[in-house]
Design an enzyme around this catalytic site. Structure first.
Site, PDB file in Angstrom:
ATOM      1  N   ARG A 134      -9.344   1.244   8.637  1.00 23.80           N
ATOM      2  CA  ARG A 134      -8.914  -0.109   8.974  1.00 23.80           C
ATOM      3  C   ARG A 134      -9.951  -0.854   9.808  1.00 23.80           C
ATOM      4  NH1 ARG A 134      -2.983   0.599   8.655  1.00 23.80           N
ATOM      5  NH2 ARG A 134      -1.880  -1.352   9.013  1.00 23.80           N
ATOM      6  N   ARG A 179      11.512  -5.937   4.450  1.00 22.99           N
ATOM      7  CA  ARG A 179      11.254  -4.485   4.354  1.00 22.99           C
ATOM      8  C   ARG A 179      12.294  -3.699   5.156  1.00 22.99           C
ATOM      9  NH1 ARG A 179       5.378  -2.072   5.378  1.00 22.99           N
ATOM     10  NH2 ARG A 179       5.499  -3.157   7.378  1.00 22.99           N
ATOM     11  N   ARG A 209      11.508  -2.207  10.722  1.00 25.47           N
ATOM     12  CA  ARG A 209      10.461  -1.770  11.643  1.00 25.47           C
ATOM     13  C   ARG A 209      10.296  -2.778  12.775  1.00 25.47           C
ATOM     14  NH1 ARG A 209       5.259   0.098   8.211  1.00 25.47           N
ATOM     15  NH2 ARG A 209       4.229  -1.066   9.874  1.00 25.47           N
ATOM     16  N   ARG A 254      -0.390  -9.165  13.243  1.00 29.56           N
ATOM     17  CA  ARG A 254      -0.941  -8.115  12.358  1.00 29.56           C
ATOM     18  C   ARG A 254      -1.811  -8.733  11.269  1.00 29.56           C
ATOM     19  NH1 ARG A 254       4.188  -5.543  10.492  1.00 29.56           N
ATOM     20  NH2 ARG A 254       2.891  -4.097   9.296  1.00 29.56           N
ATOM     21  N   LYS A 302       0.830  -1.204   0.000  1.00 29.91           N
ATOM     22  CA  LYS A 302       0.000   0.000   0.000  1.00 29.91           C
ATOM     23  C   LYS A 302       0.873   1.266   0.000  1.00 29.91           C
ATOM     24  CE  LYS A 302      -2.044  -1.159   3.860  1.00 29.91           C
ATOM     25  NZ  LYS A 302      -1.342  -2.467   4.064  1.00 29.91           N
TER      26      LYS A 302
END
Ligand code: ADP
Ligand code: AMP
Length: 222
Positions: free
Chosen positions: A91, A130, A163, A174, A17
């Site tokens: 969300r 990531r 992160r 998550r 996203k």
């Protein structure tokens, strides 16, 4: 923003996203608005709300609707441009209702909701590789979208970090939170005729093209 165009990107963590939102926004001259980035900067600022948010984020939980909703609404009310690409909001059902109220209040009009579809094993692989810039927030992937110089941001030269919530146990939480709290939004947007599904396990340029082509064909729907 007065009736500015809002493009919503929906999808599980790691669907791309943020990556697509930045590029779509760049192409259209819109702003990329990431609720996650806003919360991370509140946490860095060390406000009470920011620190409470950080504790929840690091456990893979959602931050309370009222807090995120207020941040987004305030931002959109003041935003002077023509449109935004919303990444990470709404969300929950309550947040989708908040966005509806912003439409009702003439702050925003919904140009479209794009659901980014990626197989689950790709999500996990994307999140484990990531890396984000500590300074400007730009996002990379160690294999798929590597920086020119390892560990350094292409845009500003800042250090790239992992992160805290990309650690495997938190990623599992998550994904579960997405299934429980966010996936139910899909049906509502589909029923209202505003949802477009986008195959998103292809290079970013292809994903962006799918979104902008679709927007071009649809025109302004409100
Ligand atoms: P989200 O905002 O949905 O959590 P990100 O945009 O941060 O997802 O992307 C998650 C990871 O996947 C990042 O490391 C990013 O560089 C990488 N990524 C995003 N889109 C693609 C893509 N189309 N192809 C390959 N890797 C991608
Ligand atoms: P993201 O950067 O979109 O992956 O978001 C990182 C984390 O920020 C999420 O796991 C949540 O803890 C929090 N967060 C971001 N957006 C929202 C939202 N709209 N509602 C609640 N929590 C959010």
């Amino acid at each position: 923003m007065k009736n500015g165009r809002v493009i919503v990107l929906l999808g599980p963590p790691g669907a791309g996203k943020g990556t697509a939102a930045a590029r779509v926004a760049g192409r259209l001259g819109y702003e990329h608005v990431s609720s996650g980035d806003m919360l991370r900067s509140a946490a860095r600022a060390g406000t009470g709300a920011g620190l409470r948010a950080r504790r929840l984020m690091n456990r893979g939980r959602l931050v309370p609707d009222e807090l995120v909703g207020a941040i987004i609404r305030e931002y959109l009310e003041k935003f002077p441009g023509d449109g935004v690409v919303l990444d990470g909001f709404p969300r929950t059902e309550a947040q989708a209702e908040m966005l509806d109220r912003m439409r009702g209040a003439g702050i925003a009009s919904l140009a479209g909701v794009f659901l980014l579809k990626v197989p689950e094993e790709v999500l996990v692989e994307r999140l484990s590789g990531r890396r984000v810039c500590k300074q400007c927030g730009a996002v990379f992937h160690v294999c798929a979208l590597p920086p020119r110089e390892p560990g350094k941001c292409d845009a500003c030269g800042g250090d790239l970090i992992r992160r805290a919530d990309d650690e495997p146990a938190t990623v599992r939480e998550r994904l579960e939170v997405y299934r429980r709290q966010t996936a139910p939004l899909i049906d509502g947007y589909r029923t209202s005729g505003r949802l477009w599904e986008v195959k998103a396990d292809d290079p970013p340029e292809r994903v962006v093209e799918r979104i902008t082509n679709r927007l071009g064909r649809a025109g302004n729907r409100e």
